[in-house]
Design an enzyme around this catalytic site. Structure first.
Site, mmCIF file in Angstrom:
data_model
loop_
_atom_site.group_PDB
_atom_site.id
_atom_site.type_symbol
_atom_site.label_atom_id
_atom_site.label_comp_id
_atom_site.label_asym_id
_atom_site.label_seq_id
_atom_site.Cartn_x
_atom_site.Cartn_y
_atom_site.Cartn_z
ATOM 1 N N GLY A 12 28.737 -26.213 -28.405
ATOM 2 C CA GLY A 12 28.096 -25.648 -27.213
ATOM 3 C C GLY A 12 27.076 -24.582 -27.585
ATOM 4 N N SER A 14 23.731 -24.785 -27.234
ATOM 5 C CA SER A 14 22.416 -24.931 -26.608
ATOM 6 C C SER A 14 22.056 -23.762 -25.696
ATOM 7 C CB SER A 14 22.363 -26.246 -25.807
ATOM 8 O OG SER A 14 23.460 -26.320 -24.925
ATOM 9 N N ASP A 63 29.845 -34.977 -26.689
ATOM 10 C CA ASP A 63 30.747 -34.431 -25.668
ATOM 11 C C ASP A 63 32.045 -34.034 -26.376
ATOM 12 O OD1 ASP A 63 32.496 -33.946 -23.615
ATOM 13 O OD2 ASP A 63 32.176 -35.860 -22.579
ATOM 14 N N VAL A 64 32.361 -32.745 -26.386
ATOM 15 C CA VAL A 64 33.560 -32.316 -27.121
ATOM 16 C C VAL A 64 34.845 -32.917 -26.540
ATOM 17 C CG1 VAL A 64 32.575 -30.129 -27.964
ATOM 18 C CG2 VAL A 64 33.862 -30.146 -25.832
ATOM 19 N N ASN A 90 33.336 -23.066 -29.117
ATOM 20 C CA ASN A 90 32.740 -22.270 -28.042
ATOM 21 C C ASN A 90 32.494 -23.083 -26.768
ATOM 22 O OD1 ASN A 90 30.859 -20.072 -26.863
ATOM 23 N ND2 ASN A 90 29.530 -21.880 -27.044
ATOM 24 N N SER A 143 39.064 -16.050 -23.739
ATOM 25 C CA SER A 143 38.506 -15.263 -22.635
ATOM 26 C C SER A 143 39.489 -14.181 -22.232
ATOM 27 C CB SER A 143 38.269 -16.181 -21.427
ATOM 28 O OG SER A 143 37.890 -15.432 -20.296
ATOM 29 N N SER A 145 40.268 -14.101 -19.480
ATOM 30 C CA SER A 145 41.037 -14.930 -18.539
ATOM 31 C C SER A 145 42.288 -15.534 -19.170
ATOM 32 C CB SER A 145 40.185 -16.078 -17.997
ATOM 33 O OG SER A 145 39.042 -15.587 -17.391
ATOM 34 N N GLN A 153 40.014 -19.824 -10.377
ATOM 35 C CA GLN A 153 39.970 -20.298 -11.762
ATOM 36 C C GLN A 153 41.309 -20.834 -12.263
ATOM 37 O OE1 GLN A 153 38.608 -16.619 -13.657
ATOM 38 N NE2 GLN A 153 36.630 -17.563 -13.955
ATOM 39 N N TYR A 156 40.977 -23.155 -14.945
ATOM 40 C CA TYR A 156 40.236 -22.663 -16.120
ATOM 41 C C TYR A 156 41.084 -21.719 -16.981
ATOM 42 C CZ TYR A 156 36.712 -19.762 -18.585
ATOM 43 O OH TYR A 156 35.985 -19.065 -19.526
ATOM 44 N N LYS A 160 41.995 -21.243 -21.365
ATOM 45 C CA LYS A 160 41.618 -20.120 -22.237
ATOM 46 C C LYS A 160 42.864 -19.507 -22.886
ATOM 47 C CE LYS A 160 37.887 -21.027 -22.334
ATOM 48 N NZ LYS A 160 36.843 -21.037 -23.375
ATOM 49 N N ILE A 189 30.303 -11.887 -19.475
ATOM 50 C CA ILE A 189 29.073 -11.949 -20.244
ATOM 51 C C ILE A 189 28.058 -12.707 -19.386
ATOM 52 C CG2 ILE A 189 28.059 -12.668 -22.463
ATOM 53 C CD1 ILE A 189 30.586 -10.813 -22.764
HETATM 54 P P1 NAP Z 1 27.096 -21.508 -20.792
HETATM 55 O O1 NAP Z 1 25.924 -20.604 -20.916
HETATM 56 O O2 NAP Z 1 27.297 -22.286 -19.553
HETATM 57 O O3 NAP Z 1 27.098 -22.481 -22.059
HETATM 58 C C1 NAP Z 1 28.076 -23.458 -22.190
HETATM 59 C C2 NAP Z 1 27.807 -24.253 -23.444
HETATM 60 O O4 NAP Z 1 28.876 -25.222 -23.592
HETATM 61 C C3 NAP Z 1 26.507 -25.033 -23.373
HETATM 62 O O5 NAP Z 1 25.866 -24.976 -24.628
HETATM 63 C C4 NAP Z 1 26.957 -26.468 -23.085
HETATM 64 O O6 NAP Z 1 26.142 -27.469 -23.693
HETATM 65 C C5 NAP Z 1 28.291 -26.505 -23.791
HETATM 66 N N1 NAP Z 1 29.148 -27.564 -23.253
HETATM 67 C C6 NAP Z 1 29.646 -27.679 -22.002
HETATM 68 N N2 NAP Z 1 30.353 -28.832 -21.896
HETATM 69 C C7 NAP Z 1 30.274 -29.446 -23.117
HETATM 70 C C8 NAP Z 1 30.778 -30.651 -23.632
HETATM 71 N N3 NAP Z 1 31.530 -31.463 -22.884
HETATM 72 N N4 NAP Z 1 30.512 -30.973 -24.922
HETATM 73 C C9 NAP Z 1 29.752 -30.160 -25.707
HETATM 74 N N5 NAP Z 1 29.229 -28.987 -25.247
HETATM 75 C C10 NAP Z 1 29.490 -28.648 -23.972
HETATM 76 O O7 NAP Z 1 28.460 -20.674 -20.971
HETATM 77 P P2 NAP Z 1 28.877 -19.439 -21.913
HETATM 78 O O8 NAP Z 1 29.127 -18.283 -21.036
HETATM 79 O O9 NAP Z 1 27.965 -19.308 -23.055
HETATM 80 O O10 NAP Z 1 30.317 -19.968 -22.378
HETATM 81 C C11 NAP Z 1 30.638 -20.281 -23.703
HETATM 82 C C12 NAP Z 1 32.144 -20.114 -23.896
HETATM 83 O O11 NAP Z 1 32.500 -18.756 -23.646
HETATM 84 C C13 NAP Z 1 32.997 -20.964 -22.948
HETATM 85 O O12 NAP Z 1 34.081 -21.523 -23.649
HETATM 86 C C14 NAP Z 1 33.508 -19.951 -21.934
HETATM 87 O O13 NAP Z 1 34.762 -20.324 -21.400
HETATM 88 C C15 NAP Z 1 33.609 -18.706 -22.784
HETATM 89 N N6 NAP Z 1 33.602 -17.462 -22.033
HETATM 90 C C16 NAP Z 1 32.489 -17.078 -21.321
HETATM 91 C C17 NAP Z 1 32.517 -15.886 -20.609
HETATM 92 C C18 NAP Z 1 31.346 -15.383 -19.811
HETATM 93 O O14 NAP Z 1 31.521 -14.427 -19.047
HETATM 94 N N7 NAP Z 1 30.169 -15.959 -19.953
HETATM 95 C C19 NAP Z 1 33.680 -15.096 -20.613
HETATM 96 C C20 NAP Z 1 34.774 -15.523 -21.344
HETATM 97 C C21 NAP Z 1 34.717 -16.707 -22.051
HETATM 98 P P3 NAP Z 1 25.067 -28.376 -22.869
HETATM 99 O O15 NAP Z 1 24.395 -27.447 -21.902
HETATM 100 O O16 NAP Z 1 24.151 -28.884 -23.938
HETATM 101 O O17 NAP Z 1 25.815 -29.456 -22.176
#
Ligand code: NAP
Length: 253
Positions: A12, A14, A63-64, A90, A143, A145, A153, A156, A160, A189
């Site tokens: 993930g 991108s 797709d993971v 991630n 997380s 979470s 959630q 979700y 986590k 974040i």
């Molecule tokens: P994001 O900006 O929405 O990015 C999510 C990433 O995951 C994207 O690169 C997306 O790739 C990839 N992804 C989603 N489904 C996928 C799949 N089936 N196969 C491969 N890649 C996939 O979210 P983020 O905030 O950076 O989140 C990243 C991680 O941090 C997640 O696990 C989330 O639970 C965790 N997290 C985030 C927060 C927060 O507040 N942001 C807090 C705690 C934990 P594509 O777009 O290319 O599909």
């Protein structure tokens, strides 16, 4: 240069935390293998940012949630860079939904991507690290979470908590191979995952006030912690979880 000579794999990558982590790892001298799924433009931007720092990078679409994606990703990375030193789980989704009427497909997809995907990816990376015989570092982006609930959630938060638990068990299973396993628990974040939720200025300002450091996190806040856990500075750290939340968790009132 905490990661010079190491190959780091990130799922993930991108957008968001995955991209931020890729860039920080590149700043510390790592070469990167980067998984993505739907955002081609996004992964191109991440690749360009890593290469601009003088590091090598490849992208691997997948797709993971599909079991075979793990093997494919690891093979591609090993072929390009000769091995795998650090694996960052991630990729994740968080489709907010009220518990009582969450459609089964939403629950099942969230489990498949966040937990099943992490399990098979981790297993594929660990098998390769064991074969290489030079240890390694597995890091799950769990997380806050995993420790607290969220009314929207319920599908979700268990994923986590699950990836954190996965790292704890793997720390025991893989310690004898010199493979360290830890999780990072980000707070709030600002990324695409919560963009809609935080678009409401009142909600955003409420969240900011709840955080002792007074601001939402940025992907690079999380990335710094990942670099530490990936590096030899953390050589005696395994089975641990690090909150990266600006103090949100401890702020009861
Ligand atoms: P994001 O900006 O929405 O990015 C999510 C990433 O995951 C994207 O690169 C997306 O790739 C990839 N992804 C989603 N489904 C996928 C799949 N089936 N196969 C491969 N890649 C996939 O979210 P983020 O905030 O950076 O989140 C990243 C991680 O941090 C997640 O696990 C989330 O639970 C965790 N997290 C985030 C927060 C927060 O507040 N942001 C807090 C705690 C934990 P594509 O777009 O290319 O599909």
């Amino acid at each position: 240069m905490l990661l010079a000579g190491k190959t780091v794999l990130i799922t993930g990558a991108s957008r968001g935390i995955g991209r931020g982590t890729a860039i920080e790892c590149a700043r510390h001298g790592a070469d990167l293998a980067l998984n993505w799924f739907q955002d081609r433009e996004g992964i191109e931007e991440t690749l360009a940012a890593v290469r601009a720092l003088g590091r090598r990078a490849i992208e691997v679409e997948g797709d993971v949630a599909r079991r075979e994606s793990g093997e494919r990703f690891i093979d591609a990375a090993a072929k390009a860079f000769g091995g795998v030193d650090v694996f960052v789980n991630n990729a994740g989704i968080c489709p907010f939904h009220a518990f009582l009427d969450t459609p089964p497909e939403v629950f099942e997809r969230t489990m498949a991507v966040n937990l099943h995907g992490a399990y098979y990816m981790t297993q594929a990376a660990a098998r390769r690290m064991r074969e290489q015989g030079r240890g390694g570092s597995l890091i799950a982006i769990s997380s806050i979470s995993a420790l607290v609930g969220g009314g929207m959630q319920a599908h979700y938060t268990p994923t986590k908590a699950g990836v954190h638990s996965l790292m704890q068990s793997c720390a025991i299973a893989l310690g004898p191979h010199g493979i360290r396993c830890n999780s990072v628990m980000p707070g709030t974040i600002a990324t695409d995952i919560n963009k809609e939720d935080l678009a409401d200025p009142e909600k955003r300002s409420y969240m900011e006030k709840r955080i002792p450091l007074g601001r939402l996190g940025e992907p690079r806040d999380v990335a710094g912690c990942v670099v530490f856990l990936a590096s030899d500075l953390a050589r005696y750290v395994t089975g641990a979880a690090v909150l990266v939340d600006g103090g949100l968790f401890v702020n009861l009132q």
